[in-house]
Design a protein around this motif. Structure first.
Motif, PDB file in Angstrom:
ATOM      1  N   VAL A 144       1.743  15.562  10.473  1.00 13.42           N
ATOM      2  CA  VAL A 144       2.663  14.551   9.930  1.00 13.42           C
ATOM      3  C   VAL A 144       1.880  13.364   9.374  1.00 13.42           C
ATOM      4  O   VAL A 144       2.423  12.284   9.184  1.00 13.42           O
ATOM      5  CB  VAL A 144       3.676  14.070  10.998  1.00 13.42           C
ATOM      6  N   SER A 145       0.603  13.562   9.147  1.00  9.19           N
ATOM      7  CA  SER A 145      -0.323  12.554   8.610  1.00  9.19           C
ATOM      8  C   SER A 145      -0.749  11.557   9.681  1.00  9.19           C
ATOM      9  O   SER A 145      -1.907  11.530  10.101  1.00  9.19           O
ATOM     10  CB  SER A 145       0.274  11.838   7.405  1.00  9.19           C
ATOM     11  N   SER A 146       0.161  10.700  10.135  1.00  8.99           N
ATOM     12  CA  SER A 146      -0.142   9.749  11.194  1.00  8.99           C
ATOM     13  C   SER A 146       1.163   9.266  11.805  1.00  8.99           C
ATOM     14  O   SER A 146       2.246   9.539  11.276  1.00  8.99           O
ATOM     15  CB  SER A 146      -0.962   8.559  10.668  1.00  8.99           C
ATOM     16  N   VAL A 147       1.063   8.525  12.911  1.00  7.98           N
ATOM     17  CA  VAL A 147       2.270   8.024  13.585  1.00  7.98           C
ATOM     18  C   VAL A 147       2.062   6.567  13.992  1.00  7.98           C
ATOM     19  O   VAL A 147       0.927   6.091  14.092  1.00  7.98           O
ATOM     20  CB  VAL A 147       2.616   8.854  14.848  1.00  7.98           C
ATOM     21  N   TYR A 169      -6.803   6.773  17.721  1.00  7.31           N
ATOM     22  CA  TYR A 169      -7.784   6.748  16.629  1.00  7.31           C
ATOM     23  C   TYR A 169      -7.104   6.877  15.272  1.00  7.31           C
ATOM     24  O   TYR A 169      -6.056   7.509  15.138  1.00  7.31           O
ATOM     25  CB  TYR A 169      -8.779   7.900  16.793  1.00  7.31           C
ATOM     26  N   SER A 170      -7.744   6.297  14.250  1.00  7.03           N
ATOM     27  CA  SER A 170      -7.247   6.391  12.875  1.00  7.03           C
ATOM     28  C   SER A 170      -7.776   7.667  12.217  1.00  7.03           C
ATOM     29  O   SER A 170      -8.543   8.424  12.816  1.00  7.03           O
ATOM     30  CB  SER A 170      -7.711   5.175  12.070  1.00  7.03           C
ATOM     31  N   ARG A 171      -7.401   7.876  10.955  1.00  9.35           N
ATOM     32  CA  ARG A 171      -7.871   9.049  10.206  1.00  9.35           C
ATOM     33  C   ARG A 171      -9.388   9.060  10.041  1.00  9.35           C
ATOM     34  O   ARG A 171     -10.006  10.109   9.951  1.00  9.35           O
ATOM     35  CB  ARG A 171      -7.227   9.089   8.815  1.00  9.35           C
ATOM     36  N   THR A 172      -9.992   7.869   9.981  1.00  6.60           N
ATOM     37  CA  THR A 172     -11.435   7.780   9.788  1.00  6.60           C
ATOM     38  C   THR A 172     -12.206   7.851  11.108  1.00  6.60           C
ATOM     39  O   THR A 172     -13.423   7.721  11.114  1.00  6.60           O
ATOM     40  CB  THR A 172     -11.806   6.471   9.059  1.00  6.60           C
ATOM     41  N   VAL A 200      -1.938   5.994  13.579  1.00  5.37           N
ATOM     42  CA  VAL A 200      -2.565   6.786  14.640  1.00  5.37           C
ATOM     43  C   VAL A 200      -2.612   8.247  14.204  1.00  5.37           C
ATOM     44  O   VAL A 200      -1.576   8.892  14.040  1.00  5.37           O
ATOM     45  CB  VAL A 200      -1.789   6.659  15.971  1.00  5.37           C
ATOM     46  N   ALA A 201      -3.812   8.749  14.002  1.00  3.80           N
ATOM     47  CA  ALA A 201      -3.998  10.148  13.595  1.00  3.80           C
ATOM     48  C   ALA A 201      -4.316  11.044  14.786  1.00  3.80           C
ATOM     49  O   ALA A 201      -4.113  12.255  14.729  1.00  3.80           O
ATOM     50  CB  ALA A 201      -5.116  10.255  12.565  1.00  3.80           C
ATOM     51  N   LYS A 202      -4.818  10.426  15.859  1.00  4.63           N
ATOM     52  CA  LYS A 202      -5.222  11.220  17.022  1.00  4.63           C
ATOM     53  C   LYS A 202      -5.119  10.366  18.285  1.00  4.63           C
ATOM     54  O   LYS A 202      -5.435   9.171  18.264  1.00  4.63           O
ATOM     55  CB  LYS A 202      -6.661  11.717  16.851  1.00  4.63           C
ATOM     56  N   ALA A 203      -4.655  10.982  19.366  1.00  3.47           N
ATOM     57  CA  ALA A 203      -4.626  10.323  20.674  1.00  3.47           C
ATOM     58  C   ALA A 203      -5.395  11.196  21.656  1.00  3.47           C
ATOM     59  O   ALA A 203      -5.192  12.410  21.704  1.00  3.47           O
ATOM     60  CB  ALA A 203      -3.193  10.126  21.154  1.00  3.47           C
ATOM     61  N   VAL A 204      -6.283  10.573  22.421  1.00  2.00           N
ATOM     62  CA  VAL A 204      -7.078  11.299  23.422  1.00  2.00           C
ATOM     63  C   VAL A 204      -6.743  10.726  24.794  1.00  2.00           C
ATOM     64  O   VAL A 204      -6.952   9.536  25.051  1.00  2.00           O
ATOM     65  CB  VAL A 204      -8.588  11.183  23.152  1.00  2.00           C
ATOM     66  N   VAL A 205      -6.199  11.576  25.663  1.00  2.11           N
ATOM     67  CA  VAL A 205      -5.825  11.184  27.024  1.00  2.11           C
ATOM     68  C   VAL A 205      -6.840  11.769  27.990  1.00  2.11           C
ATOM     69  O   VAL A 205      -7.062  12.978  28.013  1.00  2.11           O
ATOM     70  CB  VAL A 205      -4.412  11.690  27.376  1.00  2.11           C
ATOM     71  N   GLY A 274     -19.621  -7.018   8.591  1.00  2.00           N
ATOM     72  CA  GLY A 274     -19.991  -5.632   8.303  1.00  2.00           C
ATOM     73  C   GLY A 274     -18.838  -4.653   8.454  1.00  2.00           C
ATOM     74  O   GLY A 274     -19.043  -3.515   8.893  1.00  2.00           O
ATOM     75  N   MET A 275     -17.635  -5.086   8.089  1.00  5.84           N
ATOM     76  CA  MET A 275     -16.473  -4.193   8.215  1.00  5.84           C
ATOM     77  C   MET A 275     -16.639  -2.994   7.285  1.00  5.84           C
ATOM     78  O   MET A 275     -16.882  -3.125   6.090  1.00  5.84           O
ATOM     79  CB  MET A 275     -15.192  -4.948   7.886  1.00  5.84           C
ATOM     80  N   LYS A 276     -16.471  -1.798   7.842  1.00  7.08           N
ATOM     81  CA  LYS A 276     -16.640  -0.572   7.071  1.00  7.08           C
ATOM     82  C   LYS A 276     -15.369  -0.230   6.318  1.00  7.08           C
ATOM     83  O   LYS A 276     -14.263  -0.528   6.775  1.00  7.08           O
ATOM     84  CB  LYS A 276     -17.018   0.583   8.002  1.00  7.08           C
ATOM     85  N   PRO A 277     -15.501   0.420   5.161  1.00  2.00           N
ATOM     86  CA  PRO A 277     -14.306   0.897   4.441  1.00  2.00           C
ATOM     87  C   PRO A 277     -13.477   1.819   5.337  1.00  2.00           C
ATOM     88  O   PRO A 277     -14.021   2.632   6.076  1.00  2.00           O
ATOM     89  CB  PRO A 277     -14.904   1.672   3.256  1.00  2.00           C
ATOM     90  N   GLY A 278     -12.148   1.655   5.287  1.00  2.00           N
ATOM     91  CA  GLY A 278     -11.265   2.455   6.133  1.00  2.00           C
ATOM     92  C   GLY A 278     -10.931   1.806   7.462  1.00  2.00           C
ATOM     93  O   GLY A 278     -10.142   2.350   8.232  1.00  2.00           O
ATOM     94  N   THR A 279     -11.515   0.639   7.722  1.00  2.00           N
ATOM     95  CA  THR A 279     -11.242  -0.053   8.983  1.00  2.00           C
ATOM     96  C   THR A 279      -9.837  -0.654   8.964  1.00  2.00           C
ATOM     97  O   THR A 279      -9.441  -1.325   8.005  1.00  2.00           O
ATOM     98  CB  THR A 279     -12.271  -1.167   9.225  1.00  2.00           C
TER      99      THR A 279
END
Length: 340
Positions: A144-147, A169-172, A200-205, A274-279
């Motif tokens: 669903v892409s992200s939530v 976590y995000s997509r990046t 949110v692209a991923k959740a780790v429990v 130093g913020m990275k692209p996608g942050t």
């Protein structure tokens, strides 16, 4: 005699009626929560778009690698923790019956009152029982892409499982937020509120502290909104209080965000080097400080963008300001509809 018969019949009917009411009341207390009773669930957020609490259909126990319920779809993987503290290869997760005493992950009353049916956990070597030696479950929302994550409900986080956590976590692959799961006790319920974390692209429990040889528990409920779902506010009748932004530039940048008020130079409310692209990052008003009339976002390269955050029903926020994408903006409980 006739009067006595009529009175007796009336008393008998009343008794039957009362017994029926008591019986129905008892049944209401022990029946699992139905979808129409969502508002009665403990910790239920009325802005929830996708409520996952049965984790799909099918007999229990069973293995699961894809879960689909109430418009939400996710890929699921589980990993047991080895004796050296490292994680073993990924396997399917296990869904256990919350109402089966043999599951031993939640007490009977909580399972009933909180509408639990399936409990998602890491399986032991047999794959049919909960692992007790530590492990983790990964929920991948890429279908669903992200939530936007609102609430997660867990069971069986006891004192020996202290250090259990959930990370979003995000997509990046950026860590958006990490929270420890309260160790409320064996078979007890624990709530973790996220206050609307988008993208949110991923959740780790993780069950049990990292490197620990113990750790059990289960996921009992998810409350979230899949990307593109949910109700939106069409206008800024109130000041913007929460703003999530994504840096979309090509190179790392030093980013400064100031709260601008007419007649002053602005107060710094966010700063990152130093913020990275996608942050993705969050800016929020507090009880003591508002976000002012507008936010000025600048980089060391001289870029400056103004985002209006003062209440203005006649003007909407845009989806992008220079190299910054507005992921989500809220004045109330619901996100603002953004202008293309």
């Amino acid at each position: 005699m006739k009067a006595f018969t009529t009175k007796t019949f009336a008393v008998a009917f009343a008794s039957l009626f009362l017994f029926s009411c008591e019986r129905n009341a008892d049944q209401d207390l022990v029946e699992p929560m139905q979808a129409s009773q969502q508002q009665d669930l403990r910790g239920y957020d009325p802005t929830t778009c996708n409520l996952v609490q049965s984790f799909g259909e099918g007999e229990l126990p069973r293995k699961a690698n894809v879960i689909e319920e109430d418009g939400a779809v996710m890929i699921v993987k589980a990993q047991r923790r080895g004796h050296n503290g490292k994680y073993l290869p990924e396997t399917e997760a296990v869904l256990l019956d919350a109402h089966d005493p043999a599951t031993d992950l939640v007490n009977f009353m909580d399972a009933r009152f909180d509408g639990m049916s399936g409990l998602l956990t890491v399986g032991d070597e047999s794959g049919l029982k909960a692992n007790r030696e530590g492990g983790r479950i990964t929920l991948d929302f890429s279908p669903v892409s992200s939530v936007t994550m609102k609430t997660m409900v867990f069971t069986d986080i006891a004192e020996e499982d202290k250090g259990s956590k959930v990370a979003l976590y995000s997509r990046t692959g950026q860590l958006l937020v990490q929270k420890e799961i309260p160790a409320n006790g064996k078979n007890e319920v624990s709530f973790v509120w996220f206050d609307n974390v988008p993208e949110v692209a991923k959740a780790v429990v993780t069950f049990g502290a990292e490197r620990s040889k113990t750790g059990s528990g289960a996921i009992a409920r998810l409350q979230m909104c899949a990307e593109g779902q949910g109700r939106y506010d069409d206008a800024r009748y109130q000041d913007v209080r929460t703003l999530w932004l994504e840096y979309t530039g090509q190179q790392p940048a030093n980013v400064t965000v100031k709260s601008m008020q007419e007649g002053n130079s602005g107060n710094v409310v966010f700063e990152a080097k130093g913020m990275k692209p996608g942050t993705v990052f969050k800016i929020a008003a507090s009880e003591a400080n508002s976000l002012g009339e507008s936010l000025e976002i600048g980089t060391q390269r001289g870029e400056k963008q103004l985002i209006p955050v003062k209440a203005d029903p006649a003007a909407s926020l845009k989806k992008a300001y220079g190299n910054f994408r507005v992921v989500e903006a809220r004045c109330s409980n619901y996100p603002l509809k953004l202008e293309e």
